[in-house]
Design an enzyme around this catalytic site. Structure first.
Site, PDB file in Angstrom:
ATOM      1  N   ASP A 181       0.829  -1.477   0.082  1.00 44.38           N
ATOM      2  CA  ASP A 181       0.742  -0.040   0.040  1.00 44.38           C
ATOM      3  C   ASP A 181       0.882   1.242   0.249  1.00 44.38           C
ATOM      4  OD1 ASP A 181      -2.488   1.402  -0.128  1.00 44.38           O
ATOM      5  OD2 ASP A 181      -2.928   1.113   2.542  1.00 44.38           O
ATOM      6  N   SER A 186      -2.782  -9.853   2.154  1.00 44.53           N
ATOM      7  CA  SER A 186      -2.550 -10.674   3.434  1.00 44.53           C
ATOM      8  C   SER A 186      -2.116 -11.300   4.179  1.00 44.53           C
ATOM      9  CB  SER A 186      -3.836 -11.230   3.433  1.00 44.53           C
ATOM     10  OG  SER A 186      -5.664 -10.993   3.245  1.00 44.53           O
ATOM     11  N   TYR A 224      -1.067  -8.480   7.929  1.00 44.70           N
ATOM     12  CA  TYR A 224      -2.419  -8.898   7.909  1.00 44.70           C
ATOM     13  C   TYR A 224      -2.452 -10.676   8.379  1.00 44.70           C
ATOM     14  CZ  TYR A 224      -5.600  -5.236   7.021  1.00 44.70           C
ATOM     15  OH  TYR A 224      -5.626  -3.630   6.846  1.00 44.70           O
TER      16      TYR A 224
HETATM   17  P1  ADP Z   1      -1.576  -7.116   4.090  1.00 43.03           P
HETATM   18  O1  ADP Z   1      -2.030  -5.907   4.547  1.00 43.03           O
HETATM   19  O2  ADP Z   1      -3.039  -7.233   3.147  1.00 43.03           O
HETATM   20  O3  ADP Z   1      -0.750  -8.650   4.668  1.00 43.03           O
HETATM   21  P2  ADP Z   1       1.213  -6.234   3.267  1.00 43.03           P
HETATM   22  O4  ADP Z   1       1.360  -5.092   1.698  1.00 43.03           O
HETATM   23  O5  ADP Z   1       1.340  -6.060   4.859  1.00 43.03           O
HETATM   24  O6  ADP Z   1      -0.771  -6.735   2.590  1.00 43.03           O
HETATM   25  O7  ADP Z   1       1.541  -7.544   2.304  1.00 43.03           O
HETATM   26  C1  ADP Z   1       0.872  -8.587   1.067  1.00 43.03           C
HETATM   27  C2  ADP Z   1       2.437  -8.794   0.137  1.00 43.03           C
HETATM   28  O8  ADP Z   1       2.643  -7.878  -0.511  1.00 43.03           O
HETATM   29  C3  ADP Z   1       3.684  -9.436   1.692  1.00 43.03           C
HETATM   30  O9  ADP Z   1       3.629 -10.754   0.762  1.00 43.03           O
HETATM   31  C4  ADP Z   1       4.758  -8.108   1.048  1.00 43.03           C
HETATM   32  O10 ADP Z   1       6.069  -8.650   1.814  1.00 43.03           O
HETATM   33  C5  ADP Z   1       4.221  -7.846  -0.395  1.00 43.03           C
HETATM   34  N1  ADP Z   1       4.855  -6.698  -0.351  1.00 43.03           N
HETATM   35  C6  ADP Z   1       5.443  -5.253   0.154  1.00 43.03           C
HETATM   36  N2  ADP Z   1       5.533  -4.077  -0.537  1.00 43.03           N
HETATM   37  C7  ADP Z   1       5.608  -5.006  -1.957  1.00 43.03           C
HETATM   38  C8  ADP Z   1       5.948  -4.458  -3.571  1.00 43.03           C
HETATM   39  N3  ADP Z   1       6.476  -3.387  -3.712  1.00 43.03           N
HETATM   40  N4  ADP Z   1       6.169  -5.450  -4.261  1.00 43.03           N
HETATM   41  C9  ADP Z   1       5.251  -6.241  -4.428  1.00 43.03           C
HETATM   42  N5  ADP Z   1       4.744  -7.428  -3.663  1.00 43.03           N
HETATM   43  C10 ADP Z   1       5.327  -6.790  -2.017  1.00 43.03           C
END
Ligand code: ADP
Length: 184
Positions: A40, A128, A132
């Protein structure tokens, strides 16, 4: 890794979702839609203020925030992708509180919205499995099953990418796609 589902392509790769040139990328947002950490934060940082501006407008009609499993779309701002589809995955709380169903809904609603918008290529993160805390192996089964089922039931989406941030997560998704684990 690449697979065909009907006439669509399903690709699994390691990378940064903000750099994908697909028509849309999916944001694993939180219900506030006001930005956060993880993927995000990366999307808002790179896409610029216009994304948050559109999220604010959407929030006017959703005063309580975006419900878990729902999806909405904004501009991609300065990203290569023209659109960002924001969804909210479930927070893991043991697995018996509807988490798989909510996660499946998140993927399906993103794809249904993409189809409605005429989007042909779309990239997903592993929804997630970061903040999460949904176990990635379990999440990969739900995610891949939801996408494979959707692509089998609908035509119009030509390519779905899973962009996994770590080599470990890519490996888990590859194992799930390859193995019997998808037939649960
Ligand atoms: P959630 O709150 O749904 O768990 P997160 O962003 O914390 O979402 O994590 C979801 C996944 O996205 C995790 O595996 C994280 O490592 C990954 N992630 C974080 N940054 C990026 C990125 N720039 N591109 C792709 N995946 C990412």
């Amino acid at each position: 890794m690449e697979a065909s589902v009907g006439s669509a392509k399903l690709k699994l790769l390691q990378g940064d979702i903000t750099e994908q040139g697909t028509d849309a990328i999916v944001n694993a947002a939180n219900s506030s839609l006001m930005g956060g950490g993880g993927v995000d934060g990366a999307i808002h940082r790179k896409g610029g203020a216009q994304i948050l501006e559109e999220c604010r407008l959407i929030r006017r009609s959703l005063p309580d925030g975006l419900p878990t499993g729902d999806a909405v779309a904004t501009t991609g701002g300065r990203l290569r992708a023209k659109k960002v589809i924001h969804t909210v995955g479930p927070v893991w709380s043991g697995g018996n509180n509807g988490e798989p169903e909510m996660l499946e809904r998140a993927y399906r609603n993103c794809l249904a919205l993409a189809l409605k918008m005429g989007i042909k290529t779309i990239s997903f993160p592993s929804i997630s499995t970061g903040a999460y805390e949904y176990p990635v192996e379990k999440a990969s089964r739900v995610a891949l099953r939801a996408v494979v089922d959707f692509l089998g039931e609908n035509t119009g989406i030509e390519e779905v990418r899973f962009v996994l941030h770590s080599k470990h997560d890519l490996w888990i998704y590859e194992e799930t796609l390859e193995g019997e684990k998808l037939r649960y």
